[in-house]
Design an enzyme around this catalytic site. Structure first.
Site, short mmCIF file in Angstrom:
data_model
loop_
_atom_site.label_atom_id
_atom_site.label_comp_id
_atom_site.label_asym_id
_atom_site.label_seq_id
_atom_site.Cartn_x
_atom_site.Cartn_y
_atom_site.Cartn_z
N ARG A 59 17.46 36.71 16.59
CA ARG A 59 16.47 36.85 15.51
C ARG A 59 15.34 37.76 15.93
O ARG A 59 15.11 37.99 17.11
CB ARG A 59 15.87 35.48 15.17
N LYS A 118 17.06 26.36 25.72
CA LYS A 118 17.89 26.85 24.62
C LYS A 118 19.37 26.82 24.98
O LYS A 118 19.79 27.36 26.00
CB LYS A 118 17.45 28.27 24.27
N ARG A 250 6.29 27.88 18.91
CA ARG A 250 6.54 27.43 20.28
C ARG A 250 5.92 26.06 20.44
O ARG A 250 4.78 25.85 20.03
CB ARG A 250 5.86 28.38 21.28
C1 BTN Z 1 18.82 33.77 18.19
O1 BTN Z 1 18.73 32.81 18.96
O2 BTN Z 1 17.86 34.53 18.00
C2 BTN Z 1 20.10 33.97 17.46
C3 BTN Z 1 21.23 34.33 18.38
C4 BTN Z 1 22.52 34.58 17.65
C5 BTN Z 1 23.61 35.10 18.55
C6 BTN Z 1 24.94 35.22 17.85
S1 BTN Z 1 26.26 35.59 18.97
C7 BTN Z 1 27.35 35.91 17.64
C8 BTN Z 1 26.53 36.67 16.61
N1 BTN Z 1 26.53 38.08 16.92
C9 BTN Z 1 25.32 38.52 17.26
O3 BTN Z 1 25.05 39.70 17.59
N2 BTN Z 1 24.43 37.54 17.19
C10 BTN Z 1 25.05 36.29 16.78
#
Ligand code: BTN
Length: 254
Positions: A59, A118, A250
């Site tokens: 994100r 996380k 946070r």
């Molecule tokens: C986050 O924590 O900010 C979201 C992470 C999301 C990761 C997943 S992995 C599969 C899909 N492809 C990506 O490039 N991102 C999501």
């Protein structure tokens, strides 16, 4: 790795006609790929797994790091037409956590945590689809989960890994556990909205009762999530309902 593509297809296809499962050894990002396809008019229901992502995205424009064998990275793309999209990432988080382990907690709006570390993240993007009639869009629901421990790679806190809870876990088995309930829950979300998940989210809410700081500097105490999926924060200026995905939260140090 042997992926249970056929078993997943058999479980999901009855819910989603036209569904396919695709596993690729390497991709830039499963979300990027499904969004690219959507722009060329492909909006079929698909579960796309990458054993390795070279440009995984999180994100707020962040990178998402994962390594082959130690992570599960996939996106589920499907047309969805909920009356209200708010709270979708929370519903997805509740679905994934409920499929995996009672000790996984959810940090609003879309992280899976183990304690204060996380474990995984969710990135949801949507693309226009057809003529947009009845509010339908193609939703790309990207999920990244750490399966085995991996180095902190510049992170201030070491990430959590699912094997801490499920020592035998591997990416293929985890995907098989998540996929069908996730599709069922997305269809429930489409029909009933976030309110149908509010209780499930509340049971795993990592922030409830904790001091939090918003990315705009506001401090307060998290007080749960309302029926629209907004985070309720008690601040010096009074109660606030935070819905913007641009706000990051946070927990303040315990
Ligand atoms: C986050 O924590 O900010 C979201 C992470 C999301 C990761 C997943 S992995 C599969 C899909 N492809 C990506 O490039 N991102 C999501």
């Amino acid at each position: 790795m042997r992926w249970p593509a056929e078993a997943i297809w058999e479980a999901v296809a009855p819910l989603l006609p036209g569904f396919t499962v695709e596993v690729l050894p390497q991709l830039d990002s499963t979300n990027t790929e499904l969004m690219r396809r959507a722009r060329t008019g492909r909006a079929d229901p698909v579960l796309l797994v990458a054993e390795q992502q070279t440009a995984g995205r999180g994100r707020l424009g962040r990178d998402w790091h994962s390594s082959a064998g130690a992570s599960l990275t996939f996106s589920l793309g499907l047309p969805l037409a909920p009356a209200d999209w708010s709270g979708l990432s929370l519903a997805v988080g509740a679905s994934v956590a409920d499929s995996l382990h009672p000790d996984i907690v959810l940090k609003w709006p879309n992280d899976l945590w183990l304690g204060d570390r996380k474990l995984g993240g969710i990135l949801i993007e949507t693309a226009s689809f057809g003529d947009g009639a009845a509010g339908a869009r193609y939703a790309v629901i990207g999920i990244g989960l750490n399966i085995a421990p991996r180095p902190a790679a510049g992170l201030s806190i070491e990430p959590a890994a699912l094997r801490e809870l499920l020592p035998q876990a591997d990416a293929a088995a985890v995907l098989e556990r998540i996929a069908r309930p996730l599709v069922g829950d997305l269809q429930r979300f489409e029909r009933d909205g976030f309110v149908a998940f509010q209780q499930r989210f509340a049971q795993r809410d990592a922030l409830r009762g904790r001091a939090v700081r918003l990315s705009d500097g506001t401090a307060g105490t998290a007080q749960g999530v309302n029926a629209a999926g907004s985070l309720l924060v008690h601040t010096a200026a009074g109660p606030q309902a935070i819905s913007s995905s641009e706000v990051s939260v946070r927990p303040a140090a315990r």
